[in-house]
Design a protein around this motif. Sequence first.
Motif, short mmCIF file in Angstrom:
data_model
loop_
_atom_site.label_atom_id
_atom_site.label_comp_id
_atom_site.label_asym_id
_atom_site.label_seq_id
_atom_site.Cartn_x
_atom_site.Cartn_y
_atom_site.Cartn_z
N ARG A 45 0.86 -1.18 0.00
CA ARG A 45 0.00 0.00 0.00
C ARG A 45 0.90 1.23 0.00
O ARG A 45 1.81 1.34 0.84
CB ARG A 45 -0.88 -0.02 1.25
N ALA A 69 -7.83 -5.15 5.95
CA ALA A 69 -8.16 -4.17 4.91
C ALA A 69 -9.11 -4.79 3.88
O ALA A 69 -9.13 -6.00 3.68
CB ALA A 69 -6.88 -3.69 4.23
N HIS A 74 -9.60 0.22 -2.00
CA HIS A 74 -8.29 0.48 -2.60
C HIS A 74 -8.36 0.56 -4.10
O HIS A 74 -9.21 -0.05 -4.74
CB HIS A 74 -7.30 -0.64 -2.21
N GLU A 89 -4.99 3.54 -0.82
CA GLU A 89 -6.27 3.53 -0.11
C GLU A 89 -7.13 4.70 -0.55
O GLU A 89 -6.66 5.84 -0.61
CB GLU A 89 -6.01 3.60 1.40
#
Lengths: 307, 307
Positions: A45, A69, A74, A89
């Motif tokens: 990420r 997550a 995303h 994100e």
Amino acid sequence: MRMHGTDPRLDDPPGFVGGTLDRVDQIRTNPVLLAETFADPAARRLVLDGLEPVEVDGALVLEPIEADAWVEDHVLLGVDPTGRPIFAELLVELTGGSGATPRSRGLAGQVSAQELALYGTARSLLHWHVRHRFCAVCGGRTAPVKAGWARKCGACQAEHFPRVDPVSIMLAEYEGKVLLGRQHAWPPGRYSALAGFIEPGETIEEAVARELFEEAGIRVHDVRYVMSQPWPFPSSLMIACIAQATGDALTLDATEIEDAFWCDADGVRAAMAGEPEAPFIAPPRMAVAWHLLDRWLAGVAPREPSA
Amino acid sequence: MRMHGTDPRLDDPPGFVGGTLDRVDQIRTNPVLLAETFADPAARRLVLDGLEPVEVDGALVLEPIEADAWVEDHVLLGVDPTGRPIFAELLVELTGGSGATPRSRGLAGQVSAQELALYGTARSLLHWHVRHRFCAVCGGRTAPVKAGWARKCGACQAEHFPRVDPVSIMLAEYEGKVLLGRQHAWPPGRYSALAGFIEPGETIEEAVARELFEEAGIRVHDVRYVMSQPWPFPSSLMIACIAQATGDALTLDATEIEDAFWCDADGVRAAMAGEPEAPFIAPPRMAVAWHLLDRWLAGVAPREPSA
């Protein structure tokens, strides 16, 4: 004038050019592949502070995906040359406007061209998501689809895609000089190429001609494309051209342009070398305008070999 | 290869290129000037049927502005070379999709290049207005501002501007042949240049390389810009390029491309001449792909002088 795509100086591209991610279009629309990609232990990420970059020791910060997550939150930016899927994100809030900040502008001197391009892509996409949470067709709420490369309205089912706004940025040339202008808000002494958004119903060349006439009263012919650059503030595609002016009399649009003047090659060369006696302060090297001036100089007056 | 902006064949441009309206940017943001322009007895309203063109005797239909019409319901397209302000009414409803229809496509053979460009501008703008009656930021209602060149949200005051979506359209070249492909929905036998939307974070050249690899498995270098065209279905900017392929082995993306093949200059020439024995059916002359093929032919194999 040499202005073609094999110019070796393209090894030194403008900012945000030269991304190396494979954008893996085939994964975006395949939910099974996307879930596998998100669960890949190599997946990372991109850490951001709102839309601002986070840089440590000359590199962007990439962290493993947290176990709790959700892939729906995303965007899949792509897969990097080492095989790592790179996500960002979507749950960010805008704290400032859409323009460049000192921090985002400063990133150009801190990270590689590839990382700068990665940041630019992420910034444009995230800005678009934050500003498109509702459906422009019906006012309903939208949600990300296609791995963050589209949003879909839950009410009317309309699909919306990230904006890329083409901008023409241009030098007019007349008798060995180029036209440079400055906007009211720029730092004192800074001059650059004129620019403006390309409108519906125009070619690139027609937009160049219109902008030069609107902003400076200059008529041009023989508009030539030189190069392009994505500019993530918020999501422009800068399309850089050189045009031949039919005369040098200026009529400035005072709302757009504070000042403009015709500069010869010696003046441009001095400004780009940062000389204190130069007739203007050049745009930063990350801007396509710097490279447009560089290409113009290479055409009209080949530079001395560098020491 | 000659591919520059002074090519005399640009006198025969692709469809929607060559508009002659002065877009009078200075009037759009000046309510007094705008009201005067709307009240000008010379002002005309472009008559449309929804988004479809209305053509009579080889010309678009332009009518005087009705006395009870409101400037707020109109977009100011510009001022024509005879001094007539040309407006279009924003209060249209979409009856079909955003693609070209037989009627809008057929207009290319019926009116002048200038009128076709005027229609294209109007169509892109009206389509955008119909699809942006709500604010993507907050879901509130928006209203036209700036003579129809923007919309503003009554709730959050966000301003929104008409979209122009840049598309790369390209020929890959390898050993004297060009790559042509066809989509599933096209008429039988039709082949054309490959194309795809330019994404955030890409240059034109990077998008060309990505599309050719995604759709056909082809790697390219030396991408050269050739020409551009506004394409009002709904609002693309077609950016046409020629790229050099590193090999000719094809790996087709079956979701995007039904078939593709490498065609030599003789085959392209036969197709563009409409010969029944040609290896494919050429794109229509209004498409930039036709002109891209024409420019490629002019570069690799000068044509015989026409009779």
